[in-house]
Design an enzyme around this catalytic site. Structure first.
Site, PDB file in Angstrom:
ATOM      1  CG  ASP A  62      -8.250   1.294  -0.491  1.00  0.00           C
ATOM      2  OD1 ASP A  62      -8.140   1.831   0.625  1.00  0.00           O
ATOM      3  OD2 ASP A  62      -9.128   0.440  -0.742  1.00  0.00           O
ATOM      4  CG  ASP A 171     -13.977  -0.047   2.176  1.00  0.00           C
ATOM      5  OD1 ASP A 171     -14.597  -0.182   1.114  1.00  0.00           O
ATOM      6  OD2 ASP A 171     -12.737  -0.091   2.263  1.00  0.00           O
TER       7      ASP A 171
END
Length: 270
Positions: A62, A171
């Protein structure tokens, strides 16, 4: 700074894949290249013929599905110089495979009627380690390691510019390295999920509560981090909503943090 995409892997009609643009004068520094990144650059009225540099936090799909788009569309739209790309080890192999996959496209666009600039599709890949990875004309970019589950390498980035300092978490689970890197920062852009929504669901094969604790940071944890860092502005991005509203996410953060905090949405500027 422009939030180009704030979404997650699951399709969301209101958000594109992760991508954030740091704009310093005429220069545009891009963090991650989620799906649709070139269209988001166009929608934000930012250059589509090549950013100054790309910084990849990690190689999850992603965050990189827009990488081929960034390489080839910017070339088609006029890029003539190599794209500078910084990221974890493995970025070079990914780049080589992308260029190999589009080899015929490169040949046709170069030697056919389009007459694109020969070699304009090239990428100057820098596989990095923690520390200063870019320093030019008043912009210094420092990479710091974060913990993102089973990924061997994942990074956040701090941008120090003449106007202000911006930290993008990448992340990560709750991270002490981020606390150190973000000291004194004006803006912190951080991923988040709603702690109250993370309950086991027997219909799903992924053990979501365990996965989220190992790969991501909850709203409650983020509030605790922000209370220690004290940024002038905290922006929530890359949100795993699980049905949570903006108000729920903000309430989780504010259990520990009383500073300025907003929920980021695509194409917002700060």
């Amino acid at each position: 700074m422009v939030l180009l995409g704030t979404g997650m892997p699951r399709p969301d009609p209101e958000a594109s894949g992760p991508a954030t643009a740091i704009v310093v004068g005429a220069r545009v520094f891009l963090v991650d290249a989620g799906p649709g990144v070139e269209r988001r650059l166009a929608a934000a009225h930012l250059p589509i013929d090549g950013v100054t540099a790309l910084f990849v936090t990690h190689l999850h799909s992603d965050h990189t599905l827009g990488y081929p788009d960034l390489i080839f569309t910017s070339w088609v739209m006029g890029r003539t110089k190599p794209l500078a790309a910084y990221g974890p080890h493995g970025l070079r192999a990914m780049t080589d495979h992308i260029l190999a996959a589009w080899a015929e496209d490169i040949d046709v666009r170069t030697n056919g009627l389009e007459k694109r600039t020969p070699g304009g599709y090239r990428v100057d890949v820098h596989e990095i380690s923690p520390g200063v990875v870019y320093d030019s004309a008043g912009v210094r970019v420092t990479a710091f390691a974060v913990e993102h589950g089973t990924w061997r390498e994942a990074y956040g980035y701090r941008f120090d510019t003449p106007g202000r300092s911006v930290v993008i978490s990448g992340d990560t689970k709750s991270s002490e390295s981020l606390v150190r890197a973000a000291a004194g920062a004006d803006v912190l852009v951080h991923e988040v999920y709603p702690a109250a929504r993370m309950v086991a669901n027997a219909t799903e094969t992924t053990p979501w509560p365990t996965y989220m604790r190992e790969f991501h940071t909850s709203d409650v944890e983020l509030g605790q981090l922000a209370a220690r860092i004290r940024p002038k502005l905290l922006i929530l991005s890359h949100i795993v909503r699980r049905g949570a509203t903006d108000e729920e996410l903000l309430a989780g953060v504010r259990k520990s943090y009383d500073g300025r905090v907003v929920v980021g949405h695509d194409l917002e500027r700060y």
